[in-house]
Design a protein around this motif. Sequence first.
Motif, PDB file in Angstrom:
ATOM      1  N   THR A  24      32.416  11.697 -13.547  1.00  0.00           N
ATOM      2  CA  THR A  24      31.155  11.118 -13.067  1.00  0.00           C
ATOM      3  C   THR A  24      30.505  10.277 -14.168  1.00  0.00           C
TER       4      THR A  24
ATOM      5  N   TYR B   5      29.312   6.530 -13.548  1.00  0.00           N
ATOM      6  CA  TYR B   5      27.920   6.122 -13.775  1.00  0.00           C
ATOM      7  C   TYR B   5      27.839   4.960 -14.771  1.00  0.00           C
TER       8      TYR B   5
ATOM      9  N   LEU C 273      28.733   1.937 -12.691  1.00  0.00           N
ATOM     10  CA  LEU C 273      27.782   1.601 -11.643  1.00  0.00           C
ATOM     11  C   LEU C 273      26.423   1.187 -12.195  1.00  0.00           C
ATOM     12  N   TYR C 274      25.947   1.961 -13.172  1.00  0.00           N
ATOM     13  CA  TYR C 274      24.592   1.776 -13.695  1.00  0.00           C
ATOM     14  C   TYR C 274      24.643   1.481 -15.192  1.00  0.00           C
TER      15      TYR C 274
ATOM     16  N   HIS D  59      18.366  10.659  -4.664  1.00  0.00           N
ATOM     17  CA  HIS D  59      17.903   9.273  -4.539  1.00  0.00           C
ATOM     18  C   HIS D  59      16.675   9.079  -5.413  1.00  0.00           C
TER      19      HIS D  59
ATOM     20  N   VAL E 253      17.065   3.385  -9.883  1.00  0.00           N
ATOM     21  CA  VAL E 253      18.228   4.023 -10.507  1.00  0.00           C
ATOM     22  C   VAL E 253      17.775   5.083 -11.502  1.00  0.00           C
TER      23      VAL E 253
ATOM     24  N   GLU F 206      29.891   4.778  -5.441  1.00  0.00           N
ATOM     25  CA  GLU F 206      28.761   5.664  -5.130  1.00  0.00           C
ATOM     26  C   GLU F 206      29.174   6.716  -4.107  1.00  0.00           C
ATOM     27  N   THR F 207      29.967   6.315  -3.126  1.00  0.00           N
ATOM     28  CA  THR F 207      30.500   7.272  -2.153  1.00  0.00           C
ATOM     29  C   THR F 207      31.379   8.304  -2.848  1.00  0.00           C
TER      30      THR F 207
ATOM     31  N   TRP G 256      31.322   9.502  -6.015  1.00  0.00           N
ATOM     32  CA  TRP G 256      30.672  10.568  -6.779  1.00  0.00           C
ATOM     33  C   TRP G 256      29.864  11.494  -5.878  1.00  0.00           C
ATOM     34  N   ARG G 257      29.297  10.958  -4.789  1.00  0.00           N
ATOM     35  CA  ARG G 257      28.535  11.822  -3.882  1.00  0.00           C
ATOM     36  C   ARG G 257      29.452  12.799  -3.138  1.00  0.00           C
TER      37      ARG G 257
END
Length: 501
Positions: A65, A69, A72-73, A131, A137, A214-215, A217-218
């Motif tokens: 993760t 991350y 993604l971020y 969220h 973020v 994102e899908t 890691w969720r």
Amino acid sequence: MSDDAEKQTTREAISAVPALDTRATRDPEDSKMSKKARLSAYFTIAAAAFGLISDGYQNNLMTMTNVVYKKLYAAEYTSTVSTRVSNALLVGEIIGQVFVGLICDRIGRKAALVITTLLIVIGAILATAAHGAHGSVSGLLWFVAIARGITGVGVGGEYPASSTSASEAANEKMAKNRGPVFIMVTNFVLSFGGPLAVCVFLIVLSAAGEDHLETVWRVCFGIGVLLPLTVFYFRMRMLSPKLFRESAIKHRVPYWLAIKRYWRPLIGTCGAWFLYDFVTFPNGVFSGTIISSVIHDGSIRSTAEWQLLLGAIALPGVFVGAALCNPFGRRNTMILGFSGYLVFGLIIGLSYDKITKIVPLFIIFYGLMQSSGNMGPGNMLGLISAESYPTAIRGTCYGLSAAIGKTGAAIGTQAFTPIENNLGKRWTFIIAAICGVAGVLVTYFFVPDLTGADLADEDVKWLRYLAENGWNGEVGDEGDEEALAEKISAGKEDDSVDEKA
């Protein structure tokens, strides 16, 4: 009978209860409860294994993760934020280990296990649905950190609750092989959580694709909800182990006398666990980041595949330690494992620039270092912490030792990035070697070797020590159905004897 006679202050007084011939006074319901107690011991051991798989999965969930991350971020997921999110689970674990350790001694093993399962489920659901306000973020990452903290309280509580229950049940049903059985249902499944988390990640990544991270890691967080639910029903049905039913002290616990008698093994288990987690946890959490910086393409899939190989190489150490713990002894096996940190840590650290150019060789030595950790302190710390203390305070002392260990993990995680940035990546391995030397010394001077000892023997010594020091209180789990049935039956026998007299 007088009030003094009702107070059980020694193991001999408790042992006198089953010595009475109460079979004639018991009805079929008593026999059913005896059968339930026998089956419960095996369910307790199995439930510990399945429950701790969930812990191993949660402990290793951030490994990949973190990599996701960062992709993604990239702007928001700074080293400070990364450390905060990674440490959230650790902080929760420390709280859980201390408080649930107390709960499982004062209230009961079953209550503690049910509480920890619920907390893991709640925390994992919150992390999955995380969220930030208005799509922030930063808010999302704070939400994840808080959810991981809640999960951590449950995961941390599993250590004393599951491990003490498993050791007591194994001592009851398979005393000679208690050590290997305990290792296989605790450290093996915890270690297996690493490869399991990476396998789940690779499967989800293959299904969703790298364009839907994102899908990915969720979903990985969501699967962490399902694992603890697999054992919830069995934990609701279980009884506390027989050792706990006989030797629990739920009121007026003599903590000062416990410190006076067990200060030396407490230093040993707490100190060795601190050193082990200081090395192994940040190396586990950040191993994905380390690998991604070493491999040539740096892709998420390649990082995960090398990470899976690393976890697979680390697993055999668990089996070696389980095989050695009886013939070689608990303490000697732990010293051997800490020595592996010294050897492999120095090999990697001193040759870092050269060895990282050959990725398979780097992964092999990295895996061997982690495997030696599994073989020694990884296997032995839980086992020794479960064997070094009497039943009445086993959960408390186990939880305290594990909490000090997780404190070391939190400090190690906090220090990992500054060490890497200021001293260089090689020093993360050289410091592991230094911790290996310190671990050998702490183990040699402070850790007792109770290989082959019956856990009930220490209960006898503990209760005799309490009696000699003037402590006078109640011993035994009054709330347990099986123990209560035995005491009622024994009471009937005592009344009939009194009438004849």
